[in-house]
Each structure stands twice: as structure tokens, then as C-alpha cells.
Motif scaffolding. Structure first.
Motif, PDB file in Angstrom:
ATOM      1  N   ALA A  26      22.319  54.699  39.316  1.00  0.00           N
ATOM      2  CA  ALA A  26      22.314  53.503  40.168  1.00  0.00           C
ATOM      3  C   ALA A  26      23.691  52.871  40.189  1.00  0.00           C
ATOM      4  O   ALA A  26      23.916  51.798  39.630  1.00  0.00           O
ATOM      5  N   ASN A  27      24.650  53.536  40.832  1.00  0.00           N
ATOM      6  CA  ASN A  27      25.989  52.979  40.979  1.00  0.00           C
ATOM      7  C   ASN A  27      26.439  53.156  42.425  1.00  0.00           C
ATOM      8  O   ASN A  27      25.823  53.886  43.207  1.00  0.00           O
ATOM      9  N   LYS A  28      27.509  52.501  42.772  1.00  0.00           N
ATOM     10  CA  LYS A  28      27.975  52.506  44.150  1.00  0.00           C
ATOM     11  C   LYS A  28      28.540  53.854  44.594  1.00  0.00           C
ATOM     12  O   LYS A  28      28.679  54.091  45.799  1.00  0.00           O
ATOM     13  N   LEU A  29      28.872  54.722  43.641  1.00  0.00           N
ATOM     14  CA  LEU A  29      29.427  56.036  43.975  1.00  0.00           C
ATOM     15  C   LEU A  29      28.395  57.151  43.856  1.00  0.00           C
ATOM     16  O   LEU A  29      28.752  58.329  43.824  1.00  0.00           O
ATOM     17  N   LEU A  30      27.115  56.792  43.789  1.00  0.00           N
ATOM     18  CA  LEU A  30      26.076  57.812  43.619  1.00  0.00           C
ATOM     19  C   LEU A  30      26.021  58.772  44.794  1.00  0.00           C
ATOM     20  O   LEU A  30      25.760  59.969  44.620  1.00  0.00           O
ATOM     21  N   SER A  31      26.273  58.273  46.003  1.00  0.00           N
ATOM     22  CA  SER A  31      26.190  59.119  47.196  1.00  0.00           C
ATOM     23  C   SER A  31      27.419  60.007  47.385  1.00  0.00           C
ATOM     24  O   SER A  31      27.404  60.904  48.238  1.00  0.00           O
ATOM     25  N   VAL A  32      28.465  59.782  46.599  1.00  0.00           N
ATOM     26  CA  VAL A  32      29.665  60.617  46.696  1.00  0.00           C
ATOM     27  C   VAL A  32      29.369  61.988  46.108  1.00  0.00           C
ATOM     28  O   VAL A  32      28.636  62.119  45.114  1.00  0.00           O
ATOM     29  N   HIS A  33      29.905  63.017  46.702  1.00  0.00           N
ATOM     30  CA  HIS A  33      29.671  64.388  46.236  1.00  0.00           C
ATOM     31  C   HIS A  33      30.079  64.510  44.763  1.00  0.00           C
ATOM     32  O   HIS A  33      31.203  64.130  44.393  1.00  0.00           O
ATOM     33  N   PRO A  34      29.185  65.031  43.910  1.00  0.00           N
ATOM     34  CA  PRO A  34      29.535  65.131  42.478  1.00  0.00           C
ATOM     35  C   PRO A  34      30.732  66.024  42.209  1.00  0.00           C
ATOM     36  O   PRO A  34      31.436  65.831  41.225  1.00  0.00           O
ATOM     37  N   GLY A  35      30.965  67.005  43.075  1.00  0.00           N
ATOM     38  CA  GLY A  35      32.138  67.856  42.888  1.00  0.00           C
ATOM     39  C   GLY A  35      33.433  67.072  43.016  1.00  0.00           C
ATOM     40  O   GLY A  35      34.418  67.349  42.314  1.00  0.00           O
TER      41      GLY A  35
END
Length: 259
Positions: free
Chosen positions: A10-19
Motif C-alpha cells: 500500500a504505497n504510492k509506487l505500487l503500480s510502478v513496474h517492479p522491474g
């Protein structure tokens, strides 16, 4: 669930690609380890801390608390490097004599200790960024795509899952003991703690056998497969990461006097 896992999911960068987050953290850590100047390490600490707190939305109090956890080990380690013993009089920043020995901090050793301290803290800040912004399942998926050893990835996945089993079992035993005044006095606390540790291994081992049997009954063949979330690759983020890393490399080369 740990606070780290709560923010990972639950953070603001969760939707950023994990790679992208994985590459940003590991490349930055590699640059900090290679160009181990104090200025480069401090820039990495500030940059990764800012990305974790401002971009990801992690509370700064929690982040400072997490960052302070390894400080005791770092201070003890760098103190052993900074303090030296000598028979002869040498230039020291601060020191005292014990018999024929001169115990003090030499300028070269002090600089080496500070460089090691900030380099290690910079690496820790990179790992915290990855841990606080990326769920473990996404990290495992990235490792599999990078063709990491399957045994290593599988052990990592199983150990991560059984950490929560261990903590849950310990919490239930502690609650049961506390409800029976098991921690009323120092002597009872000592006895209850010993009983908790002795029973914890037995119960955890029993639950691990049950979990393994459940995996076998569901067709487990040595690999735990999970549903992979779909992420979109952002070329804007890739360009930003490349620019940041290039700037860090230039600063590292300049700090070493190469350019």
C-alpha cells in the motif's frame, strides 16, 4: 504483517513496474559500492530516502526508525577501523596513552571509517526503498525472470512465508502465558521465556510439516507458482533512472579525480 509489508502492498509506487524499482535500487547500490566516496554515498542516501518518503509515501518516522536499526552494527564496525594502537608517536585526531601504547584515531583511518559508514548506509537505503515499495511476490517473480537459481528463489519464498508462521505461533504462546501471569515477576518471566523458546521450535516444525503436506496434496513439485500481476513499462521512468545513474557515475568519477 510487518510495517514493511504493509507499505509494500500500500504505497504510492505500487503500480510502478517492479522491474523498474528493482533496477533502480540495485544499480544505485552498485554505483555506491563501486564509487565509494563520501559525497556519492551521501547523495545516494538523500536520494533514496527522498524517493521512499516523498514518492512512495512512507512515514518519515517509520523510515528513520528502520534506518536506525543497523546503526549500532555500523558504529561498532567502523569504530574498530577508526581506532588504532601504535608503539610510536603518530599524528592522531584524538587519543591517549596506555603504558607504551598510543590509542587514537588517525586521520586516514577516520576517513576510511566514515567512507565505509556512509557506503553501508547508502546500500541499506537502497534495500529499504525496494522492500518498502515492492511486495515480496513481485521480487520473486523478477528473480525468476532474471534466471536466478531456482533453489535460491524457492528457499527465499518458503522462508519468507514461514517467518509469519513463526511470529504467529510465538504470539499465541506469549498471549497464553501472559493470561496465566507467566510474566508477573523476573523469575516467572525467565521460566516462561524458556518454555516459549522450547515449544516454539516444536510447534513451528509441526506446522511446517502440515503446510508441506498441504503443498504436496495440491501438486507441489518444487516450485510455488503465483498469479503474476500485469504492469505497464514506463519508458519515462526508464529514462529518468538512466539519467540519475549516469549523474551518479559522473559524480563518482569526479570524486575519485578521474574526470
Amino acid at each position: 504483517m510487518f510495517k514493511i509489508d504493509q507499505y509494500a502492498y500500500a504505497n504510492k509506487l505500487l503500480s510502478v513496474h517492479p522491474g523498474e524499482k528493482f533496477a533502480f535500487a540495485l544499480i544505485t547500490m552498485a554505483v555506491g559500492l563501486i564509487f565509494d566516496t563520501i559525497n556519492t554515498s551521501m547523495i545516494i542516501i538523500i536520494m533514496m530516502s527522498g524517493a521512499t518518503i516523498i514518492l512512495a509515501g512512507v512515514r518519515w518516522r517509520l523510515y528513520v526508525k528502520l534506518l536506525s536499526l543497523p546503526l549500532g552494527f555500523l558504529i561498532a564496525g567502523v569504530a574498530a577501523i577508526a581506532v588504532s594502537f601504535s608503539y610510536h608517536d603518530v599524528d592522531v585526531v584524538s587519543g591517549f596513552t596506555v603504558g607504551r601504547f598510543l590509542v587514537g584515531v588517525q586521520p586516514g583511518d577516520l576517513y576510511l571509517a566514515l567512507r565505509l559508514f556512509f557506503k553501508a548506509l547508502g546500500a541499506v537505503s537502497c534495500l529499504y526503498f525496494l522492500a518498502l515499495t515492492t511486495p515480496m511476490t513481485d521480487i520473486i517473480i523478477i528473480l525468476r525472470k532474471l534466471k536466478a537459481p531456482p533453489l535460491f528463489v524457492e528457499l527465499m519464498s518458503l522462508i519468507y512465508r514461514f517467518i509469519f508462521v513463526l511470529l504467529e505461533t510465538a504470539g499465541r504462546i506469549h498471549l497464553s502465558q501472559a493470561s496465566r501471569c507467566g510474566y508477573f515477576s523476573f523469575a516467572s518471566t525467565y521460566r516462561s521465556l524458556g518454555a516459549l523458546l522450547s515449544n516454539l521450535f516444536i510447534r513451528t516444525y509441526w506446522r511446517s510439516r502440515i503446510s508441506f503436506t498441504a503443498l504436496l496434496s495440491r501438486g507441489y513439485t518444487g516450485s510455488i507458482n503465483v498469479l503474476e500481476p500485469r504492469y505497464s513499462v514506463s519508458y519515462k521512468n526508464i529514462l529518468a533512472i538512466a539519467a540519475v545513474e549516469a549523474l551518479l557515475i559522473v559524480l563518482g568519477l569526479h570524486g575519485r579525480g578521474i574526470i
